[in-house]
Design a protein around this motif. Structure first.
Motif, mmCIF file in Angstrom:
data_model
loop_
_atom_site.group_PDB
_atom_site.id
_atom_site.type_symbol
_atom_site.label_atom_id
_atom_site.label_comp_id
_atom_site.label_asym_id
_atom_site.label_seq_id
_atom_site.Cartn_x
_atom_site.Cartn_y
_atom_site.Cartn_z
ATOM 1 N N LEU A 84 10.829 -8.208 14.114
ATOM 2 C CA LEU A 84 11.252 -8.926 13.329
ATOM 3 C C LEU A 84 10.880 -10.372 13.490
ATOM 4 N N GLU A 85 11.349 -11.325 14.433
ATOM 5 C CA GLU A 85 11.574 -12.648 15.394
ATOM 6 C C GLU A 85 9.813 -12.556 15.796
ATOM 7 N N ASP B 289 6.902 0.367 9.411
ATOM 8 C CA ASP B 289 8.167 -0.143 8.489
ATOM 9 C C ASP B 289 9.408 -0.301 9.256
ATOM 10 N N ALA B 290 8.726 -0.583 10.039
ATOM 11 C CA ALA B 290 9.524 -1.815 10.907
ATOM 12 C C ALA B 290 10.450 -2.776 10.329
ATOM 13 N N ILE B 291 9.443 -3.980 9.677
ATOM 14 C CA ILE B 291 9.640 -4.641 9.092
ATOM 15 C C ILE B 291 9.892 -4.227 7.139
ATOM 16 N N SER B 292 10.549 -4.690 6.970
ATOM 17 C CA SER B 292 10.686 -4.629 4.700
ATOM 18 C C SER B 292 9.783 -5.140 4.242
ATOM 19 N N ASP B 293 8.997 -5.648 3.396
ATOM 20 C CA ASP B 293 7.638 -5.842 2.537
ATOM 21 C C ASP B 293 8.622 -6.940 2.072
ATOM 22 N N LEU B 294 10.044 -7.483 1.683
ATOM 23 C CA LEU B 294 10.541 -8.202 1.114
ATOM 24 C C LEU B 294 10.853 -9.417 2.395
ATOM 25 N N LEU C 31 0.990 -0.572 -0.197
ATOM 26 C CA LEU C 31 0.248 0.001 0.092
ATOM 27 C C LEU C 31 1.141 1.061 -0.153
ATOM 28 N N ASN C 32 2.548 0.913 -0.193
ATOM 29 C CA ASN C 32 2.948 2.554 0.246
ATOM 30 C C ASN C 32 3.505 2.545 -1.076
ATOM 31 N N TYR D 261 -0.925 -7.359 11.488
ATOM 32 C CA TYR D 261 -0.008 -7.188 12.976
ATOM 33 C C TYR D 261 0.808 -6.131 12.831
ATOM 34 N N LYS D 262 1.108 -5.694 14.111
ATOM 35 C CA LYS D 262 1.811 -4.637 14.425
ATOM 36 C C LYS D 262 3.176 -4.116 14.607
#
Length: 612
Positions: A462-463, A492-497, A333-334, A457-458
């Motif tokens: 990452l773990e 944006d703490a966890i990348s889309d990849l 969505l970004n 999630y929010k």
């Protein structure tokens, strides 16, 4: 058990030293030392690290009477430093060792696959009913003296069945199956009950999460049938290390915890033992928050089998559903449309804006009011847009639905439009229950639309994200309900990849879709005959590009060949500084010096690849 609503199974209470499990006690977490059990100081120091990380039990390998005798010194060493955490001896092959260990440890784990039966040869054996009964009698003759020692010393036992160490006797009669694993356990449990010994904990483990979950479900059903309620120890064996080990463990253990099963858990990682404890604690805490949630009025569809579920029958919509592997949808969505070639999503949900540049081979999903009908793009509708969906000419549609909005109007619309893929949403404290409710309502209504699960999630870690997503998806994959997965993390703490990689990792852990090399590696213990962590790192560096290959890396022979049953290659400790290499279950080369073994394995793989 209520299939749609979370509550913990009521197990009997078992005292392991001063730390009981089962009953109304919290779910306990534990780990296992990987230092030699003859080294008192090293074991005490490592046990303290496990305990201070939050471990409530500490297990130690006990391969001989010397190790069993030294448990006394380890126990004294811990108590003298002010630690009262119970110690559990891990015994394979030798009943006499278990009898000694029971004098000095608060618990003893025995393995039915090798406690009495001869070592595995993977040969088919034939038994008459009378001969088989005699084998059971042999078990009784070996087990009862041990139980008497445990009674006298107030020692608990764990009957620990491993998929990788089933005996030839069990496999000959039941095959390498969940039924065989359950019977291997029940043979010992029935003797315990007959002898009125009830301080028993049970575990049934496998490196294959599907087998592990199905077998524990079947075991619980069999125990209920026979009036037993012993507490359960949960774990996925040989889960590996890093992100893969955490995702695989969370998927298998989480699938059972979410159904209220499990009284103690161990997350087996090929890392320092104390690193396992925080992961285990996160899993327990996350699932326990579901307790007391708002009731979900679900009904199981006719024909569904909880202990051996089949994949839900669906009509394929393009490459979704039917016999296709589950898809991965990535929510972007970004506006960022960057992808990783190895973990490339099948579809990207773009919300209100379609990108001007689109990658071939990826489908783009846009909100219905912004869909322009261009090739490779598809409209997404909400429940409020059912009428619009009905009149849409799109050959492939997506409908976001919650369980409560799957009303008669939505059912009628889906029945008339089999080209519609349902994307299930839930904000319920027990989203698994609502997702199950929606899936079973689709089945009960005779609808065969493919079903994708949207998990929101929010998280900033990452773990945490990976553990929660794998836990939430585990039972949905095992139950055969999943045709696709959409993971979204707000912020944006966890990348889309990383989100995409996690989705593919979950599907691989659930044995539904392979996207990379799989490593089946044990966590190591006092039996380990080489540096596991360093060896795994070397093997991974050289083989991580070989998509679909399974490599087993085992510290010793206890579970080695058996747990590697579906691995393509195996690397197993054979003696101090010696390695044996396997191809499937066949030993190709024995007792290779450790410093040459990794290169020999790579040569074997390269040779086979060259002849394909």
């Amino acid at each position: 058990m209520d299939y749609f609503n979370y509550s913990r199974r009521q197990a009997s209470e078992v005292y392991v030293g001063g730390t009981p499990m089962g009953g109304t006690n919290p779910i306990r977490v534990q780990s296992m030392t990987n230092t030699p059990t003859t080294d008192t100081e090293a074991c005490v120091e490592q046990a303290i690290r496990i305990i201070e990380a939050g471990g409530e039990y500490v297990r130690l390998t006990t391969q001989g009477t010397r190790e069993a005798e030294n448990l006394k010194n380890i126990n004294i060493g811990l108590r003298s430093k002010g630690y009262g955490t119970p110690l559990i001896a891990d015994v394979h092959f030798n009943p006499k060792v278990a009898e000694v260990a029971a004098l000095y440890a608060e618990g003893v784990r025995i393995n039915p696959g090798n406690y009495t039966d001869a070592a595995r040869t993977f040969k088919k054996l034939e038994y008459t009913d009378e001969e088989y009964a005699k084998e059971i009698q042999k078990i009784r003759e070996r087990l009862v003296p041990f139980l008497n020692i445990c009674k006298e010393n107030h020692t608990a036992i764990r009957i620990g069945v491993n998929h990788g160490s089933l005996s030839d006797r069990i496999m000959s009669r039941y095959g390498d199956t969940p039924a065989g694993m359950v019977e291997s356990c029940m043979e010992f449990l029935r003797i315990c009950v007959e002898e009125q010994f009830t301080d028993v904990v049970i575990s049934i483990k496998a490196s294959n999460t599907v087998i592990m979950v199905k077998t524990v479900r079947l075991l619980v059903a069999q125990m209920e049938k026979e009036g037993m309620a012993f507490p359960l120890h949960l774990g996925v064996t040989e889960a590996g290390d890093g992100e893969d080990g955490r995702i695989k463990s969370a998927l298998g253990i989480g699938a059972l915890l979410c159904d209220g099963l499990g009284d103690t858990i161990r997350v087996s990682l090929t890392e320092a033992p104390e690193a396992e404890i925080p992961v285990a604690r996160k899993l327990v805490d996350y699932v326990s928050k579901r307790n007391g949630h708002i009731y979900i009025p679900g009904t199981e569809a006719e024909g569904f089998c909880y202990t051996d579920p089949a994949r839900r029958t669906t009509t394929p919509v393009g490459n979704i559903g039917g016999g296709h592997v589950p898809i991965v949808i990535s929510a972007r969505l970004n506006g960022n449309m960057e992808t990783n070639g190895q973990f490339r999503p099948d579809y990207i949900y773009c919300g209100q804006t379609l990108p001007e540049e689109r990658q071939p081979g990826i489908g783009y999903i846009v909100d219905a009011n912004r869909w322009d009908g261009s090739e490779g793009t598809y409209p997404a509708f909400s429940h409020k847009q059912l009428i619009e969906l009905h009149y849409s000419q799109a050959k492939r549609k997506f409908l976001f639905l919650t369980y409560l909005t799957l009303d008669e109007e939505a059912i009628a619309c889906l029945r008339r439009h089999p080209e519609t893929v349902v994307i299930a949403q839930s904000n319920h404290a027990n989203r698994l229950g609502e997702f199950r409710g929606l899936a079973h309502q689709l089945m009960a209504s005779g609808l065969k639309n493919p079903l994708v699960f949207f998990q929101y999630y929010k998280e900033t870690c990452l773990e945490d994200f990976q553990l929660k997503a794998a836990t939430d998806m585990g039972a949905l994959l095992i139950d055969g309900l999943c045709d696709g997965i959409l993971l979204y993390n707000d912020g944006d703490a966890i990348s889309d990849l990383k989100l995409d990689e996690t989705a593919f990792g979950i599907l691989q852990a659930g044995r539904l879709r392979t996207s990379k090399t799989e490593y089946i590696s044990c966590p190591g213990c006092g039996r380990t005959l080489y540096d596991l962590e360093a060896t795994i790192a070397r093997i991974k560096t050289a083989t991580s590009h070989l998509k679909g290959l399974k490599i087993g890396i085992m510290g010793c022979i206890v579970n080695g060949p058996g747990e590697m049953a579906d691995a393509d290659y195996g690397y197993v400790g054979a003696g101090r500084g010696k390695i044996s290499l396997y191809k499937k279950k066949e030993c190709i080369e024995k007792n290779i010096p450790e410093e040459q073994a990794v290169e020999k394995l790579l040569e074997l793989i390269a040779k086979d690849k060259a002849t394909e």
